[in-house]
Scaffold this active site. Structure first.
Site, PDB file in Angstrom:
ATOM      1  N   SER A 154       0.831  -1.217   0.000  1.00  0.00           N
ATOM      2  CA  SER A 154       0.000   0.000   0.000  1.00  0.00           C
ATOM      3  C   SER A 154       0.857   1.256   0.000  1.00  0.00           C
ATOM      4  O   SER A 154       0.467   2.269  -0.593  1.00  0.00           O
ATOM      5  CB  SER A 154      -0.972  -0.007   1.187  1.00  0.00           C
ATOM      6  OG  SER A 154      -0.313   0.248   2.406  1.00  0.00           O
ATOM      7  N   MET A 188      10.752  -6.806   4.029  1.00  0.00           N
ATOM      8  CA  MET A 188      10.947  -7.491   5.298  1.00  0.00           C
ATOM      9  C   MET A 188      12.284  -8.226   5.396  1.00  0.00           C
ATOM     10  O   MET A 188      12.390  -9.240   6.076  1.00  0.00           O
ATOM     11  CB  MET A 188       9.787  -8.456   5.559  1.00  0.00           C
ATOM     12  CG  MET A 188       8.442  -7.773   5.599  1.00  0.00           C
ATOM     13  SD  MET A 188       8.444  -6.373   6.745  1.00  0.00           S
ATOM     14  CE  MET A 188       8.368  -7.248   8.293  1.00  0.00           C
ATOM     15  N   ASN A 240      13.479   4.282   4.198  1.00  0.00           N
ATOM     16  CA  ASN A 240      12.523   3.290   4.681  1.00  0.00           C
ATOM     17  C   ASN A 240      11.416   3.991   5.439  1.00  0.00           C
ATOM     18  O   ASN A 240      11.627   5.049   6.033  1.00  0.00           O
ATOM     19  CB  ASN A 240      13.220   2.293   5.610  1.00  0.00           C
ATOM     20  CG  ASN A 240      12.247   1.262   6.191  1.00  0.00           C
ATOM     21  OD1 ASN A 240      11.495   0.641   5.456  1.00  0.00           O
ATOM     22  ND2 ASN A 240      12.240   1.126   7.500  1.00  0.00           N
ATOM     23  N   HIS A 295       8.796   3.304   8.571  1.00  0.00           N
ATOM     24  CA  HIS A 295       8.692   2.409   9.721  1.00  0.00           C
ATOM     25  C   HIS A 295       7.486   2.851  10.544  1.00  0.00           C
ATOM     26  O   HIS A 295       7.329   4.060  10.790  1.00  0.00           O
ATOM     27  CB  HIS A 295       9.971   2.463  10.552  1.00  0.00           C
ATOM     28  CG  HIS A 295       9.958   1.601  11.759  1.00  0.00           C
ATOM     29  ND1 HIS A 295      10.210   0.249  11.717  1.00  0.00           N
ATOM     30  CD2 HIS A 295       9.690   1.894  13.056  1.00  0.00           C
ATOM     31  CE1 HIS A 295      10.110  -0.256  12.946  1.00  0.00           C
ATOM     32  NE2 HIS A 295       9.801   0.722  13.774  1.00  0.00           N
ATOM     33  N   LEU A 309      19.972  -1.385  12.101  1.00  0.00           N
ATOM     34  CA  LEU A 309      18.552  -1.569  11.818  1.00  0.00           C
ATOM     35  C   LEU A 309      17.685  -0.457  12.399  1.00  0.00           C
ATOM     36  O   LEU A 309      17.723  -0.178  13.605  1.00  0.00           O
ATOM     37  CB  LEU A 309      18.095  -2.916  12.395  1.00  0.00           C
ATOM     38  CG  LEU A 309      16.666  -3.332  12.073  1.00  0.00           C
ATOM     39  CD1 LEU A 309      16.487  -3.543  10.577  1.00  0.00           C
ATOM     40  CD2 LEU A 309      16.290  -4.576  12.844  1.00  0.00           C
ATOM     41  N   ASP A 310      16.897   0.183  11.535  1.00  0.00           N
ATOM     42  CA  ASP A 310      15.920   1.212  11.943  1.00  0.00           C
ATOM     43  C   ASP A 310      16.567   2.320  12.765  1.00  0.00           C
ATOM     44  O   ASP A 310      15.915   2.938  13.612  1.00  0.00           O
ATOM     45  CB  ASP A 310      14.778   0.565  12.748  1.00  0.00           C
ATOM     46  CG  ASP A 310      14.017  -0.461  11.929  1.00  0.00           C
ATOM     47  OD1 ASP A 310      13.447  -1.391  12.528  1.00  0.00           O
ATOM     48  OD2 ASP A 310      14.023  -0.351  10.691  1.00  0.00           O
ATOM     49  N   GLN A 320      -1.321   7.741   7.713  1.00  0.00           N
ATOM     50  CA  GLN A 320      -0.287   8.799   7.747  1.00  0.00           C
ATOM     51  C   GLN A 320       0.950   8.404   6.947  1.00  0.00           C
ATOM     52  O   GLN A 320       1.610   9.260   6.356  1.00  0.00           O
ATOM     53  CB  GLN A 320       0.082   9.115   9.203  1.00  0.00           C
ATOM     54  CG  GLN A 320      -1.083   9.605  10.036  1.00  0.00           C
ATOM     55  CD  GLN A 320      -1.822  10.762   9.375  1.00  0.00           C
ATOM     56  OE1 GLN A 320      -1.216  11.743   8.927  1.00  0.00           O
ATOM     57  NE2 GLN A 320      -3.140  10.635   9.283  1.00  0.00           N
ATOM     58  N   GLU A 321       1.235   7.095   6.930  1.00  0.00           N
ATOM     59  CA  GLU A 321       2.354   6.642   6.102  1.00  0.00           C
ATOM     60  C   GLU A 321       2.133   7.040   4.655  1.00  0.00           C
ATOM     61  O   GLU A 321       3.076   7.498   3.980  1.00  0.00           O
ATOM     62  CB  GLU A 321       2.509   5.124   6.191  1.00  0.00           C
ATOM     63  CG  GLU A 321       2.937   4.631   7.550  1.00  0.00           C
ATOM     64  CD  GLU A 321       3.063   3.128   7.582  1.00  0.00           C
ATOM     65  OE1 GLU A 321       3.611   2.562   6.613  1.00  0.00           O
ATOM     66  OE2 GLU A 321       2.632   2.513   8.574  1.00  0.00           O
TER      67      GLU A 321
HETATM   68  N1  LIG Z   1      20.365  -2.785   7.173  1.00  0.00           N
HETATM   69  C1  LIG Z   1      19.070  -2.448   7.276  1.00  0.00           C
HETATM   70  N2  LIG Z   1      18.128  -3.238   6.732  1.00  0.00           N
HETATM   71  C2  LIG Z   1      16.813  -2.888   6.846  1.00  0.00           C
HETATM   72  C3  LIG Z   1      16.427  -1.740   7.556  1.00  0.00           C
HETATM   73  C4  LIG Z   1      17.455  -0.908   8.122  1.00  0.00           C
HETATM   74  O1  LIG Z   1      17.169   0.151   8.735  1.00  0.00           O
HETATM   75  N3  LIG Z   1      18.757  -1.296   7.949  1.00  0.00           N
HETATM   76  N4  LIG Z   1      15.068  -1.440   7.736  1.00  0.00           N
HETATM   77  C5  LIG Z   1      14.193  -2.631   7.629  1.00  0.00           C
HETATM   78  C6  LIG Z   1      12.728  -2.434   7.686  1.00  0.00           C
HETATM   79  N5  LIG Z   1      12.232  -3.095   8.893  1.00  0.00           N
HETATM   80  C7  LIG Z   1      11.506  -2.284   9.731  1.00  0.00           C
HETATM   81  O2  LIG Z   1      11.180  -1.103   9.378  1.00  0.00           O
HETATM   82  C8  LIG Z   1      12.497  -4.463   9.220  1.00  0.00           C
HETATM   83  C9  LIG Z   1      12.253  -5.461   8.270  1.00  0.00           C
HETATM   84  C10 LIG Z   1      12.534  -6.795   8.580  1.00  0.00           C
HETATM   85  C11 LIG Z   1      13.049  -7.145   9.830  1.00  0.00           C
HETATM   86  C12 LIG Z   1      13.374  -8.583  10.130  1.00  0.00           C
HETATM   87  O3  LIG Z   1      13.544  -8.974  11.290  1.00  0.00           O
HETATM   88  N6  LIG Z   1      13.492  -9.411   9.067  1.00  0.00           N
HETATM   89  C13 LIG Z   1      13.850 -10.851   9.196  1.00  0.00           C
HETATM   90  C14 LIG Z   1      12.813 -11.687   8.485  1.00  0.00           C
HETATM   91  C15 LIG Z   1      11.440 -11.385   9.040  1.00  0.00           C
HETATM   92  C16 LIG Z   1      10.345 -12.046   8.176  1.00  0.00           C
HETATM   93  O4  LIG Z   1      10.665 -12.567   7.079  1.00  0.00           O
HETATM   94  O5  LIG Z   1       9.187 -11.998   8.622  1.00  0.00           O
HETATM   95  C17 LIG Z   1      15.209 -11.096   8.540  1.00  0.00           C
HETATM   96  O6  LIG Z   1      15.615 -10.310   7.624  1.00  0.00           O
HETATM   97  O7  LIG Z   1      15.818 -12.121   8.897  1.00  0.00           O
HETATM   98  C18 LIG Z   1      13.292  -6.155  10.781  1.00  0.00           C
HETATM   99  C19 LIG Z   1      12.999  -4.807  10.478  1.00  0.00           C
HETATM  100  C20 LIG Z   1      14.490  -3.319   6.316  1.00  0.00           C
HETATM  101  N7  LIG Z   1      15.866  -3.676   6.287  1.00  0.00           N
HETATM  102  N1  LIG Z   2       9.748  -2.819   9.829  1.00  0.00           N
HETATM  103  C1  LIG Z   2       9.165  -2.631   8.528  1.00  0.00           C
HETATM  104  C2  LIG Z   2       7.671  -2.446   8.681  1.00  0.00           C
HETATM  105  O1  LIG Z   2       7.062  -2.904   9.639  1.00  0.00           O
HETATM  106  N2  LIG Z   2       7.086  -1.745   7.694  1.00  0.00           N
HETATM  107  C3  LIG Z   2       5.674  -1.561   7.706  1.00  0.00           C
HETATM  108  O2  LIG Z   2       5.056  -2.631   7.003  1.00  0.00           O
HETATM  109  C4  LIG Z   2       3.821  -2.135   6.458  1.00  0.00           C
HETATM  110  C5  LIG Z   2       3.825  -2.472   4.998  1.00  0.00           C
HETATM  111  O3  LIG Z   2       2.561  -2.169   4.484  1.00  0.00           O
HETATM  112  P1  LIG Z   2       2.425  -2.007   2.883  1.00  0.00           P
HETATM  113  O4  LIG Z   2       3.066  -3.223   2.268  1.00  0.00           O
HETATM  114  O5  LIG Z   2       0.936  -1.941   2.690  1.00  0.00           O
HETATM  115  O6  LIG Z   2       3.133  -0.728   2.508  1.00  0.00           O
HETATM  116  C6  LIG Z   2       3.806  -0.610   6.679  1.00  0.00           C
HETATM  117  O7  LIG Z   2       3.006  -0.285   7.803  1.00  0.00           O
HETATM  118  C7  LIG Z   2       5.257  -0.302   6.975  1.00  0.00           C
HETATM  119  O8  LIG Z   2       5.423   0.820   7.823  1.00  0.00           O
END
Ligand SMILES: Nc1nc2c(c(=O)[nH]1)N[C@@H](CN(C=O)c1ccc(C(=O)N[C@@H](CCC(=O)O)C(=O)O)cc1)CN2
Ligand SMILES: NCC(=O)N[C@@H]1O[C@H](COP(=O)([O-])[O-])[C@@H](O)[C@H]1O
Length: 216
Positions: A15, A92, A109, A111, A146-147, A175-176
């Site tokens: 979305s 993800m 990104n 979040h 991360l984040d 809001q996103e």
């Molecule tokens: N190096 C970075 N990579 C990513 C970032 C970042 O800031 N630095 N942001 C994330 C986005 N994210 C949250 O906003 C996020 C996405 C995924 C995960 C996570 O734990 N992933 C697991 C798999 C989880 C799953 O498949 O359900 C993994 O990669 O092993 C944490 C935070 C995107 N990447």
């Molecule tokens: N840590 C990453 C994370 O949680 N991201 C979140 O996943 C959703 C994706 O929705 P979308 O596929 O409909 O955009 C969004 O809410 C985004 O902020």
């Protein structure tokens, strides 16, 4: 003048990707969506992108021995489409340090929390469990940590006593969809500069980098 080419990485619904595609349909929007790449072939967002005429690609992360080899193939796909900004949108996968280094200050990104509070996943439930009265979303530059990359803009929403993770997520998501297109426009207009952990946004009112929606 050629528009900034944006590459969007997704893993699911898409979305936020759809909001960026919609924003880019406006003639004066300074960016175009050049490609959508997913690590999951079943990502519903791929169909949305294809129906909008946006090129798509799937790079299945499970087919790679490690994160960096996966990241390098994703990066090559983006560069094939001339991408100047990478937008993670529900992507993800934690990226290897190689990716945000290679795309330094050209990868963002969104979040669904007010970082630095609640990094990671399941963040809406974390906010509820913590008794937060306010939550929201953050657009930040992506780094190896991360984040934890420099924050560009945020949008805040109330957390209501009766909220579940789903009701709060839906309120934040609205809001996103406002925040992300706004930040991508600023990037395309060359307004963003990074100094250490802080981002300056040139030519916008000081308060423009924080949206607040009191609506439940
Ligand atoms: N190096 C970075 N990579 C990513 C970032 C970042 O800031 N630095 N942001 C994330 C986005 N994210 C949250 O906003 C996020 C996405 C995924 C995960 C996570 O734990 N992933 C697991 C798999 C989880 C799953 O498949 O359900 C993994 O990669 O092993 C944490 C935070 C995107 N990447
Ligand atoms: N840590 C990453 C994370 O949680 N991201 C979140 O996943 C959703 C994706 O929705 P979308 O596929 O409909 O955009 C969004 O809410 C985004 O902020």
């Amino acid at each position: 003048m050629a528009k900034l080419k944006v590459g969007i990485l997704i893993s699911g619904r898409g979305s936020n990707m759809a909001a960026l595609i919609e924003a880019a349909r406006t003639p004066d929007y300074p960016a175009e969506i050049a490609v959508v790449v997913s690590n999951v072939a079943s990502a519903a967002g791929l169909k949305t992108a294809q129906e909008a005429g946006v090129p798509t690609a799937v790079v299945p992360h499970r087919e790679f021995p490690d994160r960096e080899s996966f990241d390098r193939v994703v990066s090559a796909e983006l560069e094939k489409h001339g991408v100047g900004l990478v937008a993670l949108a529900g992507f993800m996968r934690i990226q290897s340090p190689w990716f945000p280094t290679h795309w330094k200050n050209r990868i963002v990104n969104i979040h669904p929390s007010l970082l630095p509070s609640f990094p990671g996943l399941r963040v809406q439930q974390q906010a509820i469990d913590a008794g937060s009265r306010i939550s929201g979303c953050t657009v930040h530059f992506v780094t190896a940590d991360l984040d934890a990359g420099p924050i560009i803009a945020q949008a805040a929403v109330p957390v209501l006593p009766e909220d579940t993770a789903d009701t709060l997520a839906a309120r934040i998501l609205r809001q996103e969809h406002r925040l992300y297109p706004m930040v991508v426009r600023w990037f395309a207009e060359g307004r963003l500069s990074v100094a250490g952990s802080r981002v300056a946004v040139a030519g916008v009112p000081q308060g423009a980098t924080l949206l607040f929606s009191p609506a439940p």
